[in-house]
Design a protein around this motif. Structure first.
Motif, mmCIF file in Angstrom:
data_model
loop_
_atom_site.group_PDB
_atom_site.id
_atom_site.type_symbol
_atom_site.label_atom_id
_atom_site.label_comp_id
_atom_site.label_asym_id
_atom_site.label_seq_id
_atom_site.Cartn_x
_atom_site.Cartn_y
_atom_site.Cartn_z
ATOM 1 N N SER A 108 0.834 -1.200 0.000
ATOM 2 C CA SER A 108 0.000 0.000 0.000
ATOM 3 C C SER A 108 0.867 1.247 0.000
ATOM 4 N N LEU A 109 0.239 2.357 -0.374
ATOM 5 C CA LEU A 109 0.899 3.652 -0.431
ATOM 6 C C LEU A 109 -0.055 4.701 0.098
ATOM 7 N N GLU A 110 0.328 5.349 1.188
ATOM 8 C CA GLU A 110 -0.477 6.442 1.749
ATOM 9 C C GLU A 110 0.053 7.757 1.196
ATOM 10 N N ILE A 111 -0.863 8.592 0.714
ATOM 11 C CA ILE A 111 -0.478 9.845 0.054
ATOM 12 C C ILE A 111 -0.937 11.040 0.885
ATOM 13 N N GLU A 112 -0.027 12.001 1.073
ATOM 14 C CA GLU A 112 -0.350 13.205 1.837
ATOM 15 C C GLU A 112 0.276 14.431 1.163
ATOM 16 N N PRO A 113 -0.544 15.341 0.634
ATOM 17 C CA PRO A 113 -0.011 16.588 0.073
ATOM 18 C C PRO A 113 -0.036 17.702 1.131
ATOM 19 N N PHE A 114 1.103 18.349 1.312
ATOM 20 C CA PHE A 114 1.211 19.412 2.308
ATOM 21 C C PHE A 114 1.517 20.754 1.644
ATOM 22 N N GLU A 147 15.246 9.060 1.199
ATOM 23 C CA GLU A 147 14.043 8.514 1.822
ATOM 24 C C GLU A 147 14.391 7.916 3.174
ATOM 25 N N VAL A 148 13.368 7.592 3.950
ATOM 26 C CA VAL A 148 13.573 7.081 5.304
ATOM 27 C C VAL A 148 12.932 5.705 5.438
ATOM 28 N N ILE A 149 13.717 4.740 5.925
ATOM 29 C CA ILE A 149 13.195 3.422 6.269
ATOM 30 C C ILE A 149 12.875 3.450 7.750
ATOM 31 N N LEU A 150 11.606 3.246 8.080
ATOM 32 C CA LEU A 150 11.155 3.409 9.464
ATOM 33 C C LEU A 150 10.471 2.135 9.961
ATOM 34 N N PRO A 151 11.079 1.430 10.943
ATOM 35 C CA PRO A 151 10.423 0.256 11.529
ATOM 36 C C PRO A 151 9.221 0.684 12.374
ATOM 37 N N VAL A 152 8.133 -0.062 12.259
ATOM 38 C CA VAL A 152 6.922 0.225 13.031
ATOM 39 C C VAL A 152 6.526 -1.026 13.795
ATOM 40 N N SER A 153 6.310 -0.873 15.107
ATOM 41 C CA SER A 153 5.912 -2.002 15.950
ATOM 42 C C SER A 153 4.401 -2.031 16.097
ATOM 43 N N THR A 159 7.199 -6.352 14.216
ATOM 44 C CA THR A 159 7.715 -5.127 13.613
ATOM 45 C C THR A 159 7.731 -5.263 12.096
ATOM 46 N N PHE A 160 7.303 -4.225 11.404
ATOM 47 C CA PHE A 160 7.399 -4.212 9.943
ATOM 48 C C PHE A 160 7.997 -2.878 9.513
ATOM 49 N N LYS A 161 8.535 -2.859 8.308
ATOM 50 C CA LYS A 161 9.196 -1.656 7.805
ATOM 51 C C LYS A 161 8.255 -0.830 6.934
ATOM 52 N N THR A 162 8.342 0.464 7.111
ATOM 53 C CA THR A 162 7.686 1.394 6.189
ATOM 54 C C THR A 162 8.782 2.196 5.480
ATOM 55 N N ARG A 163 8.465 2.646 4.295
ATOM 56 C CA ARG A 163 9.417 3.458 3.529
ATOM 57 C C ARG A 163 8.750 4.785 3.220
ATOM 58 N N ILE A 164 9.366 5.863 3.686
ATOM 59 C CA ILE A 164 8.772 7.187 3.546
ATOM 60 C C ILE A 164 9.564 7.991 2.531
ATOM 61 N N VAL A 165 8.872 8.450 1.503
ATOM 62 C CA VAL A 165 9.493 9.286 0.468
ATOM 63 C C VAL A 165 8.728 10.598 0.396
ATOM 64 N N ALA A 166 9.340 11.593 -0.199
ATOM 65 C CA ALA A 166 8.652 12.874 -0.389
ATOM 66 C C ALA A 166 9.324 13.643 -1.511
ATOM 67 N N VAL A 167 8.537 14.475 -2.156
ATOM 68 C CA VAL A 167 9.040 15.338 -3.227
ATOM 69 C C VAL A 167 8.558 16.755 -2.966
ATOM 70 N N ASP A 168 9.488 17.705 -3.001
ATOM 71 C CA ASP A 168 9.145 19.117 -2.823
ATOM 72 C C ASP A 168 8.804 19.732 -4.166
ATOM 73 N N PRO A 181 5.584 -5.389 0.772
ATOM 74 C CA PRO A 181 6.790 -5.648 -0.022
ATOM 75 C C PRO A 181 7.343 -4.404 -0.719
ATOM 76 N N ALA A 182 6.480 -3.454 -1.078
ATOM 77 C CA ALA A 182 6.943 -2.229 -1.751
ATOM 78 C C ALA A 182 7.835 -1.385 -0.856
ATOM 79 N N ALA A 183 7.827 -1.663 0.451
ATOM 80 C CA ALA A 183 8.633 -0.880 1.384
ATOM 81 C C ALA A 183 10.010 -1.472 1.610
#
Length: 265
Positions: A108-114, A147-153, A159-168, A181-183
């Motif tokens: 899955s991919l969560e999208i957030e525009p700021f 990008e940031v690899i962030l373990p989440v408990s 524990t599973f890994k999330t991968r956080i990316v962003a574009v300015d 798996p995409a993370a």
């Protein structure tokens, strides 16, 4: 005669040497030209890859086609892609959506525009905060830059890994949080969701919004919906390939083919 003969041979040897030097110059020049051509081709390919990689701002000079090929959810336009499902989150009695999640198979991919300040982007600041506040976080280089690899408990000690990316972008930042798996591994799921993220178009708008606030996301509008709003009744151009527009049929399940929408409250 011998002297002339020797002299003639000597002259021939000198000519041959000169000719060899000239040939070497020509070969060297040809090689340099070939290297230069290869370098120019590589630079052009790199430029093309850079141009083709999003996410995009709606006012970008080279923005991809989106009006007839994307679904609009307020400030962002999402591409129609095969086997993709889109889930939107909306709080009761709140005008705007509070979240959008893209699902592809088991990822899955969560999208957030700021909103972002005019002077600089937000991703450097957000990335530093993520790493500082999460001891297990790692910074790495990925498709969209740092990008940031962030373990989440979760409950049960797993524990599973999330991968956080962003574009300015211009006065906006689009963040994507990959899970599944995409993370954590290369493969079709990662490629599909990264392709989806790269084809998003952001419309920041001109309304003042406090930096680091979510840009407004609203109920989905298909290309057909937008065309009706403009009073246009002729048929839309159908895109080739897997990006096929779909028809809106219900409020809970919006599209008949392509993305399937569900509302999470």
């Amino acid at each position: 005669m011998g002297l002339f003969g020797f002299g003639k041979k000597k002259k021939s040897a000198e000519n041959i040497e000169d000719e060899n030097k000239e040939e070497n110059k020509i070969d060297s020049s040809a090689e340099d030209s070939e290297k230069s051509a290869d370098s120019d081709a590589e630079s052009q390919n790199d430029a093309e890859r850079t141009v083709q990689r999003g996410p995009w701002d709606i006012n970008d000079e080279n923005v991809i086609e989106f009006e007839d090929t994307h679904l609009q959810l307020g400030s962002i336009y999402l591409p129609f892609m095969k086997d993709i499902k889109i889930f939107v989150k909306k709080e009761k009695d709140v005008e705007f959506l509070s979240g959008i999640t893209i699902s592809f198979r088991t990822s899955s991919l969560e999208i957030e525009p700021f909103a972002a300040p005019r002077s600089s982007g937000l991703w450097d600041k957000h990335r530093e905060n993520l790493i500082a506040s999460n001891p297990g976080a790692e910074e790495t280089e990925g498709t969209f830059g740092k990008e940031v690899i962030l373990p989440v408990s979760i409950e049960g000690g797993k524990t599973f890994k999330t991968r956080i990316v962003a574009v300015d972008g211009p006065r906006w930042m689009l963040r994507g949080i990959f899970t599944g798996p995409a993370a954590s591994e290369n493969g079709e799921e990662k490629e599909a969701l990264e392709e989806f993220f790269s084809r998003i178009v952001v419309d920041r708008g001109s309304v003042p919004i406090a930096p680091e606030s979510l840009l407004p996301m609203t109920a989905p509008k298909t290309p057909e919906d937008r065309k009706k709003e403009r009073g246009e009744t002729d048929d839309l151009q159908k895109p080739d390939g897997p990006l096929t527009p779909a028809e809106q049929v219900e409020s809970e399940t919006v599209l008949r083919r392509g993305p399937v929408f569900s509302e999470m409250r």
